[in-house]
Design an enzyme around this catalytic site. Structure first.
Site, mmCIF file in Angstrom:
data_model
loop_
_atom_site.group_PDB
_atom_site.id
_atom_site.type_symbol
_atom_site.label_atom_id
_atom_site.label_comp_id
_atom_site.label_asym_id
_atom_site.label_seq_id
_atom_site.Cartn_x
_atom_site.Cartn_y
_atom_site.Cartn_z
ATOM 1 N N HIS A 257 1.029 -1.053 -0.302
ATOM 2 C CA HIS A 257 0.042 -0.108 0.170
ATOM 3 C C HIS A 257 1.411 1.282 0.484
ATOM 4 C CE1 HIS A 257 -3.537 2.423 1.912
ATOM 5 N NE2 HIS A 257 -2.654 3.332 2.275
ATOM 6 N N GLU A 258 1.455 1.293 1.053
ATOM 7 C CA GLU A 258 2.572 2.374 1.231
ATOM 8 C C GLU A 258 3.346 2.306 0.133
ATOM 9 O OE1 GLU A 258 2.498 4.907 3.333
ATOM 10 O OE2 GLU A 258 0.528 3.336 4.430
ATOM 11 N N HIS B 113 1.778 4.262 -3.039
ATOM 12 C CA HIS B 113 1.689 5.660 -2.565
ATOM 13 C C HIS B 113 3.058 6.324 -3.228
ATOM 14 C CE1 HIS B 113 -1.803 6.112 -0.750
ATOM 15 N NE2 HIS B 113 -1.774 4.888 -0.038
ATOM 16 N N HIS C 295 -6.644 8.262 -1.818
ATOM 17 C CA HIS C 295 -7.438 6.325 -1.487
ATOM 18 C C HIS C 295 -8.602 6.524 -2.204
ATOM 19 C CE1 HIS C 295 -5.063 7.103 2.042
ATOM 20 N NE2 HIS C 295 -4.449 5.908 1.673
#
Length: 677
Positions: free
Chosen positions: A226-227, A230, A382
């Site tokens: 997830h990070e 980003h 998101h």
């Protein structure tokens, strides 16, 4: 001389501490760090920079100089795109853990297992469109360079990194931004010249990263991926730099705002909607709880949720005592947080880039949909969890604790950046909201629930404190808030963990074994692969209506739920299977047709078996596609007869782990209810 373009993008991702210890992410980048980020971008791009806009040829309009001679930047970009050959992404992790809190065992686990697994997953789905053909380094020493908690001198002042496309600095500091439930945050701090692709990011893992409960490996790997996404550019500060890869021209519009249709707000007094997503990212306030906005713009201040909450309690009186700039403008973080939260809950942001828009319209069955719904609290960084659930890039854990999935929503967005080429065949399918229509996204959840009587996504009035079926009928939960919205859905809460109809152990672990027994006594089944949740408008009691037999048994309360076995015929119609005790003492199977939303009155249908009771049939479209999965899908989930691998697995039957041993075995442990088929 070429000007090396550096940018800052903050994403704070939070751990939702549910009763089931499910991990998730919460709202992103607000407050002082974003002010600082914008200030630096203005230095680099000129005073005309506004992150909300994506004008064509931004770099030219902002006055960036790439030298007095040679082709203009967009022509150079077009040439690069025309000659590009997408390649596997080369990823370099740089660990700066010495000054942090991690012990030796945690650091080793991160380096040997978790991060290599996350890199494997990312490379499974994503290629870089234009690979780096020069060292990743600033062409000249950056002025006021900033890379979060990382020491990025190798990029900004040193020799740079050769033979790689993406650098991730990994730190482990218990910083001020790790307050409340933050588990990690990511800052993009450098971009490729000409293509503007982010190529350096800093990820800080907060102590709560290690608080993820077993099976922790899949949750920690999921959080890292997830990070990392980003860090690839899924952040609103990057949206002005996105462009059409076929032309090299930046999009006129990336984000569009939509106000939700007004509707009465449901009242669930036991479950107040919290503010930590906003407050945790706001700056620490002084005793006066007021600060000149200009001073906030120029400094990075520690986040402190307690200070914000205290500010909110003291209110305007404290702000009035504060003093500040001669203009009298005061910056009150608590007031801004409350106002921002209220506004965000009334609107949806849409990401409207071409491939993403087309996929969103197809997924929801709505040709007029502007694009894919994004989370307003994180300013579009998101997906909006009320509309896109169980997705890797949603802001918090799934309400029913299901594993995160990387879907075509995220992959199409990455395609639309202009920087990446993704493999759609590796995408995982979502179920939440599929073919639900325009109103599912464009109206508020209360309006949608009121106009769609058999929908299972959102709780309706009167369901507070009741056992409620999850949207896919796999489990029984309590009505709780969806992060960042005023919507409520069935999920675990602090008092009642989620119960899975397919997992009898979930009832025992929750101390509700008697509930499972009462379900079995009225013809239901807990623990079968085909068991699904049925709403009970009226409590079910066995026995003849003309008898007062001592063998009478009851299960499910009025307005509650029970688990019963299901089957689907060749036409896709749902059947409910009741297992009732016969005269010989054995449990006979009785099959009843169960059309969408129909309320089956059991005494009318089976008067010799039931004294009272009603069940509401779930939608066949939410049940039938999850039945009949081929064998060997223990590391995946079933949808329309096909096994889709969990994030950490690949290969035939999802038998190959992308996470290196020794934790591969632990990763394979599915959450309760996740082994389907």
């Amino acid at each position: 001389m070429q000007h090396s373009l550096a940018a800052l993008v903050l994403c704070l991702c939070c751990l939702s501490l549910l009763a089931s210890d499910a991990a998730g992410h919460a709202g992103c980048g607000l407050g002082a760090v974003r002010h600082r980020q914008d200030e630096q971008l203005r230095k680099l791009l000129g005073p005309g920079y506004q992150h909300q806009q994506a004008p064509r040829r931004l770099q030219v309009a902002a006055g960036i100089s790439f030298g007095s001679s040679g082709p203009p930047p967009m022509t150079r970009l077009q040439k690069l795109l025309n000659n590009s050959r997408p390649a596997n992404m080369r990823i370099t992790p740089v660990y700066q853990l010495e000054a942090g809190y991690m012990n030796a065992e945690q650091a080793q686990r991160l380096k040997d297992v978790l991060m290599p697994g996350a890199i494997n997953i990312l490379q499974q789905h994503i290629k870089v469109r234009i690979p780096s053909f020069r060292p990743i380094k600033a062409v000249r020493e950056s002025i006021d360079q900033y890379c979060g908690d990382a020491d990025a001198d190798v990029v900004f002042k040193g020799q740079g990194f050769n033979g790689t496309d993406q650098v991730y600095y990994i730190t482990a500091l218990n910083s001020g931004s790790c307050s409340d439930n933050i588990i990690a945050y990511t800052i993009i701090c450098h971009m490729e010249p000409f293509t503007y692709r982010p190529n350096v990011a800093a990820i800080n893992l907060c102590p709560k990263f290690w608080a993820l409960a077993e099976p922790a490996a899949n949750k920690q790997v999921s959080a890292l991926v997830h990070e990392m996404i980003h860090g690839l550019g899924f952040s609103d500060r990057m949206y002005p730099f996105l462009y059409d890869s076929s032309t090299g021209v930046q999009y006129d519009e990336v984000v569009r705002e939509h106000d939700l249709s007004p509707a009465p707000t449901l009242s669930f007094p036991r479950l107040p909607l919290p503010l930590p997503n906003i407050a945790a990212a706001l700056p620490r306030l002084p005793a006066a709880f007021a600060r000149d906005r200009a001073s906030v713009n120029n400094r990075v201040l520690d986040a402190d949720d307690a200070a914000v909450r205290s500010a909110a309690a003291q209110g305007s009186a404290a702000a009035a005592a504060g003093g500040g700039a001669s203009s009298g403008e005061q910056y009150n973080a608590a007031a801004e947080a409350a106002a921002f939260l209220a506004a965000a809950q009334r609107k949806v942001l849409f990401l409207v880039t071409p491939k993403l828009q087309a996929y969103a319209r197809q997924y929801y069955g709505c040709e007029s949909l502007p694009g894919a719904p994004a989370d307003a609290l994180s300013e579009g960084s998101h997906w909006r969890q009320a509309n896109i659930n169980h997705e890797l890039m949603q802001p918090a854990s799934a309400e029913d604790s299901q594993r995160k999935r990387i879907s075509q929503f995220t992959l199409n967005f990455l395609d639309d950046t202009g920087w990446y080429v993704t493999d759609k065949t590796s995408a995982q399918e979502l179920e939440w909201g599929r073919n639900a229509g325009c109103s599912f996204v464009l109206d508020g959840c209360s309006s949608y629930a009121a106009s769609h009587k058999n929908q299972g996504y959102y709780c309706t009035a009167g369901q507070a404190d009741k056992d409620v079926c999850t949207y896919d009928s796999r489990g029984i939960g309590m009505c709780s808030a969806i992060p960042g919205t005023t919507c409520f859905t069935a999920k675990a809460d602090a008092e009642k963990p989620l119960l899975y109809c397919q997992d009898a152990g979930s009832f025992q672990r929750a101390g509700r074994g008697a509930y499972a027994s009462s379900i079995a006594a009225v013809g239901g089944t807990v623990g079968a692969a085909s068991s699904r949740c049925f709403h009970t408008p009226q409590q079910i009691c066995t026995g003849s209506g003309n008898s007062s037999s001592s063998k009478e048994a009851c299960g499910g309360d009025d307005g509650s739920a029970v688990c019963m076995e299901t089957a689907c015929d060749k036409g896709g119609k749902l059947l409910v299977l009741l297992r009732l005790q016969g005269s010989d003492g054995k449990r006979d199977v009785v099959k009843l047709p169960c059309s969408d939303g129909a309320v089956l009155d059991l005494p009318k249908l089976l008067p010799s078996k039931f004294k009272r009771g009603q069940i509401t049939c779930p939608a066949a479209a939410s049940v039938c596609p999850t039945l009949g999965c081929p064998k060997g899908c223990s590391n995946g989930y079933c949808w329309q007869g096909k096994c889709y691998c969990h994030l950490e697995f690949t290969g035939p039957g999802c038998s190959q782990s992308l996470v290196p041993s020794p934790l591969a075995g632990k990763v394979a442990q599915s959450l309760p209810g996740q082994q389907r088929g």
